[in-house]
Enzyme design. Structure first.
Site: not given
Ligand code: DOR
Ligand code: ZN
Length: 345
Positions: A14, A16-17, A42, A100, A137, A175, A220, A252, A264
């Site tokens: 799991h 995020h790139f 996403n 997803k 999720h 998660h 999150l 981020h 988040a």
């Molecule tokens: O904290 C999070 N950040 N939870 C998620 O489900 C998505 C992720 C994000 O893409 O920033």
């Molecule tokens: Zn995620």
């Protein structure tokens, strides 16, 4: 006392790139440790078709450093209008590994997510038939539900009925953050599993809210009470094949976290394996680390475990307070702290 641990090369189930410069900056951190990763879809706009996923995969592959072997595994962002045939073809062609489900507005870039799970039933039927893994999720998004209760409520409102209506569907509760989710997964059939992040094993909600608000501990689903953290640690280190590694590394920039409306997500990728290993060591469960990091995930997805190995050493590692990312600043998970393991070599 074990001071050195050699395990099969792990995968991140799991992750995020993002895209563009940020993606090119974060890919090397993951490729250094992991052989494969489930890449979350996403983006803006989201990765909703096989064609978009194939293009995104090409961009990721170009960002893998020379000489490093790393395979991104792509996911389809499910919406109210997902075409089951496109998903099935994308899976058959080897573009998609999973799909997803984001409830609409559950988290970052999820506005296009599913507004009503019932609308997804034809897609879920197709996935069950074809053996496509559903990553969920699991949080309800209704404003009247307290943010700390959103995962537990999702189990009651949706998880139980999805599992009942699609008994063969392979589902990963992503998660997980609560004892409720641990219990649900443990009591479900073998085709229901869960990923667990490093942060939810290390911190409870006090780390976010006590002594001043701490945006770098905000993700999150949010971290919950201590009893939930302890249940997650027990599950992760138990050796059960139902639980495996998924960092949910979600980069981020510092300015977007330290903000009136901070994003988040925790950037866990740079020291992910070291972070997890520290937990297994603290729980006196290093003998189960390989299963969690390198065996349970591939077994669930029906993929071979990696042949290569990776070695970790017990050592004090000072994690930098911040890292440069595409000329800007990002704070990594454990930034400014010392952790007890490092990747050898
Ligand atoms: O904290 C999070 N950040 N939870 C998620 O489900 C998505 C992720 C994000 O893409 O920033
Ligand atoms: Zn995620």
């Amino acid at each position: 006392m074990t001071d050195t641990l050699t395990i099969r090369r792990p995968d991140d189930w799991h992750l995020h790139f993002r895209d563009g410069d940020i993606m090119r900056g974060v890919v090397p951190y993951t490729a250094r440790q992991f052989a494969r990763a489930i890449v979350m879809p996403n983006l803006t706009p989201p990765v909703t078709t096989a064609a978009l996923a194939a293009e995104y995969r090409d961009r990721i592959n170009e960002a893998v450093p020379q000489g490093v072997k790393f395979t991104p595994l792509m996911t389809c962002y499910l919406t109210d209008t997902t075409d089951p045939d496109d998903l099935a073809r994308g899976f058959a062609d080897g573009v998609f590994t999973a799909a997803k489900l984001y409830p609409a507005n559950a988290t970052t870039n999820s506005a296009h997510g599913v507004s009503d799970v019932a609308k997804l039933y034809p897609v879920l039927k197709q996935m069950e038939t074809d053996g496509i893994v559903l990553c969920i999720h699991g949080e309800v998004t209704d404003h009247d539900i307290d943010v700390f209760d959103r995962e537990a409520e999702f189990i009651e409102r949706y998880m139980r009925s999805i599992v009942r209506d699609f008994p063969q569907l392979k589902i990963i509760f992503e998660h997980i953050t609560t004892a409720d989710a641990v219990k649900f997964v443990e009591q479900s059939s073998p085709n229901i599993a869960a990923t667990i992040t490093p942060q939810h094993l290390h911190i409870n909600r006090n780390a976010m809210l006590v002594g001043g608000i701490q945006p770098h501990n905000y993700c999150l689903p949010v971290a919950k009470r201590e009893l939930h953290r302890l249940a997650l640690r027990k599950a992760a280190t138990s050796g059960s094949p139902k639980f495996f590694l998924g960092t949910d590394s979600a980069p981020h920039l510092r300015g977007d976290k330290e903000n009136d409306c901070g994003c988040a997500g925790i950037f866990g990728a740079p020291y992910a394996l070291e972070s997890y290993c520290t937990v297994f060591d603290e729980e006196d469960a290093l003998e189960h680390f390989e299963a969690f990091a390198s065996l349970n995930g591939p077994a669930f997805y029906g993929l071979p475990a990696n042949e290569e190995t990776i070695t970790l050493d017990r050592a004090e590692v000072a994690v930098p307070e911040e890292l440069d990312l595409a000329g800007q600043t990002i704070v990594p998970w454990h930034g400014g702290q010392t952790i007890g393991w490092r990747i050898a070599g």
